[in-house]
Design a protein around this motif. Structure first.
Motif, mmCIF file in Angstrom:
data_model
loop_
_atom_site.group_PDB
_atom_site.id
_atom_site.type_symbol
_atom_site.label_atom_id
_atom_site.label_comp_id
_atom_site.label_asym_id
_atom_site.label_seq_id
_atom_site.Cartn_x
_atom_site.Cartn_y
_atom_site.Cartn_z
ATOM 1 N N CYS A 40 0.849 -1.191 0.000
ATOM 2 C CA CYS A 40 0.000 0.000 0.000
ATOM 3 C C CYS A 40 0.889 1.246 0.000
ATOM 4 O O CYS A 40 1.793 1.357 0.832
ATOM 5 N N SER A 47 -0.269 -6.601 0.682
ATOM 6 C CA SER A 47 -1.590 -7.203 0.573
ATOM 7 C C SER A 47 -1.663 -8.061 -0.677
ATOM 8 O O SER A 47 -1.149 -7.683 -1.736
ATOM 9 N N THR A 79 -6.630 -3.014 1.017
ATOM 10 C CA THR A 79 -5.681 -2.870 2.115
ATOM 11 C C THR A 79 -6.054 -3.814 3.252
ATOM 12 O O THR A 79 -7.234 -4.058 3.534
ATOM 13 N N CYS A 84 -5.533 2.096 8.141
ATOM 14 C CA CYS A 84 -5.146 2.836 6.927
ATOM 15 C C CYS A 84 -6.388 3.483 6.312
ATOM 16 O O CYS A 84 -7.429 2.832 6.139
ATOM 17 N N ARG A 86 -6.704 4.500 3.347
ATOM 18 C CA ARG A 86 -6.870 4.053 1.964
ATOM 19 C C ARG A 86 -7.512 2.667 1.971
ATOM 20 O O ARG A 86 -6.987 1.729 2.577
ATOM 21 N N SER A 88 -8.226 0.853 -0.844
ATOM 22 C CA SER A 88 -7.650 0.017 -1.906
ATOM 23 C C SER A 88 -6.563 0.797 -2.629
ATOM 24 O O SER A 88 -6.461 2.023 -2.485
ATOM 25 N N PHE A 89 -5.765 0.086 -3.401
ATOM 26 C CA PHE A 89 -4.700 0.738 -4.162
ATOM 27 C C PHE A 89 -4.485 -0.026 -5.453
ATOM 28 O O PHE A 89 -4.766 -1.229 -5.552
#
Length: 429
Positions: A40, A47, A79, A84, A86, A88-89
């Motif tokens: 991430c 992940s 994630t 966190c 965020r 998703s990435f």
């Protein structure tokens, strides 16, 4: 084990999922990364949870004569760190950075094509199937990465070079002439690879001073010698920006001034004696190039023709006096460098030269003597150190393709950027 299609496609970090034919006869290649998990960008936690696998279209190097369409099946990972922000990435790789639609190897190939050759950017864009603006952005990014502050050196050369051809444009007051010039700065240290280290628009002392102001203090303090042509604006700018540097004057232009003086005297004498310009039947005009040659390089036949010129077309002895002044200046400039320079001998030859100019009592010789006196500290610097501006002159005149690569650019920054990148590639080669 790597399958043969992936091995043949050779995109580092990727494997080929499928290859199919397109209606236009091209090939569609679907690839994915070989990595099973990603980190991430916010928290750095790895992940392997895949939310979805969208597909995007990319540009890659051409393979063969048929069109190739590259599709990348990338991972949107979830994630695993609960704290966190965020959720998703998107997967990012070395060959395909974030928000990029070109592979890294294609960018590198395009960058090489526009920086090491004199090809037009439109031609490169057509070959690799990308837009002109894409090639231009790659060029700008390469310039930012490759070009920076000039490396420290002890000696630089400064000379003017024409940026573009002369153009005429119309104004309300009438036609105006556009005669664009640029100043090129070249590293003259013999231990460094040759090349242009800087370009500045214009040919004034202010442009030289402005370019030097952009360099580091280490660069400015390290410059000990600056070789120039007899240009008062350049000299004043250097004295302001580099007070510790010694200015040396290139002797080639001094000999050129002496030859110009001799030509002016010959033309004036012929017009006064014959009421017209020279013709083939006049020895002085027929042997006008012989008058400009170095006297110590003339053979018996050439010296005999020279005496004929003085006896036939020089009743006032002004041409022969001008020729003698030219030769005295050449003799003074010949003894230069650490092994040939003698302060006593130089002073003696300088006195002989100035005395000959006074005895001749010609306006052309008087102007030449005044020029030599005005630039004497810089001339003495050349005689003592033996450093010339020949490297700068050679770079401006011999390696002309370095300036041709920038033809077509109207923006001054783009013009300079293309020349500097090509020069840097030339030095590296």
């Amino acid at each position: 084990m790597i399958d043969r299609t992936t091995l043949l496609f050779a995109l580092p970090g990727f494997r080929v999922l499928n290859v199919s034919l397109e209606p236009d006869g091209g090939r569609l290649v679907l690839v994915e990364t070989v990595a099973t998990e990603g980190g991430c960008p916010s928290c750095g936690v790895m992940s392997s949870r895949i939310k979805d696998r969208p597909v995007c279209r990319l540009k890659d190097l051409p393979h063969g004569s048929l069109a190739l369409h590259l599709w990348f099946c990338f991972n949107n990972s979830a994630t695993t760190e609960k704290r966190c922000a965020r959720r998703s990435f998107t997967e990012v790789t070395d060959q395909i950075p974030a928000r990029s639609r070109l592979t890294k190897r294609l960018r590198k190939r395009v960058s090489t094509a526009v920086t090491t050759t004199n090809r037009a950017m439109s031609e490169v864009a057509g070959e690799y199937g990308v837009a002109w603006w894409t090639v231009h952005r790659i060029l700008v990014a390469t310039a930012v990465k490759a070009l920076g502050q000039a490396a420290p050196t002890t000696m630089i050369g400064i000379d003017e070079t024409r940026a573009r051809s002369v153009r005429w444009f119309r104004q309300e007051s009438g036609w105006a002439r556009s005669d664009p010039w640029m100043t090129s700065i070249v590293d003259l240290d013999p231990t460094h690879p040759e090349g242009i280290i800087g370009l500045a628009p214009g040919r004034s002392g202010a442009c030289v001073e402005a370019w030097l102001a952009l360099q580091t203090k280490e660069f400015r303090d390290g410059v000990k010698v600056v070789a120039i042509d007899p240009s008062a604006p350049y000299a004043s700018g250097i004295r302001r920006a580099l007070p510790q540097a010694r200015i040396v004057l290139d002797h080639f232009h001094l000999v050129l001034l002496a030859n110009t003086m001799l030509t002016d005297v010959r033309q004036r004498v012929q017009h006064e004696q014959q009421g017209r310009r020279g013709m083939k039947v006049d020895p002085a005009w027929a042997h006008r190039r012989l008058l400009l040659r170095a006297g110590n390089e003339l053979g018996p036949g050439a010296l005999a023709r020279l005496r004929t010129v003085f006896e036939t077309d020089d009743p006032s002895n002004e041409i022969s006096a001008a020729w003698g002044i030219k030769e005295l200046l050449r003799q003074m400039l010949q003894a230069h460098g650490p092994n040939g320079y003698s302060r006593h001998e130089t002073s003696r030859r300088r006195t002989r030269f100035l005395a000959a100019c006074v005895d001749a009592d010609m306006p052309e010789a008087t102007r030449l003597a005044a020029t030599i006196e005005r630039w004497w500290p810089e001339i003495e610097g050349f005689l003592e150190l033996g450093k010339t501006n020949a490297r700068t002159e050679g770079y401006n005149r011999v390696i002309k393709q370095i300036k041709r690569v920038a033809c077509g650019f109207r923006n001054q920054d783009n013009y300079e950027r293309r020349i500097m990148l090509h020069s840097a590639a030339h030095r590296a080669a």
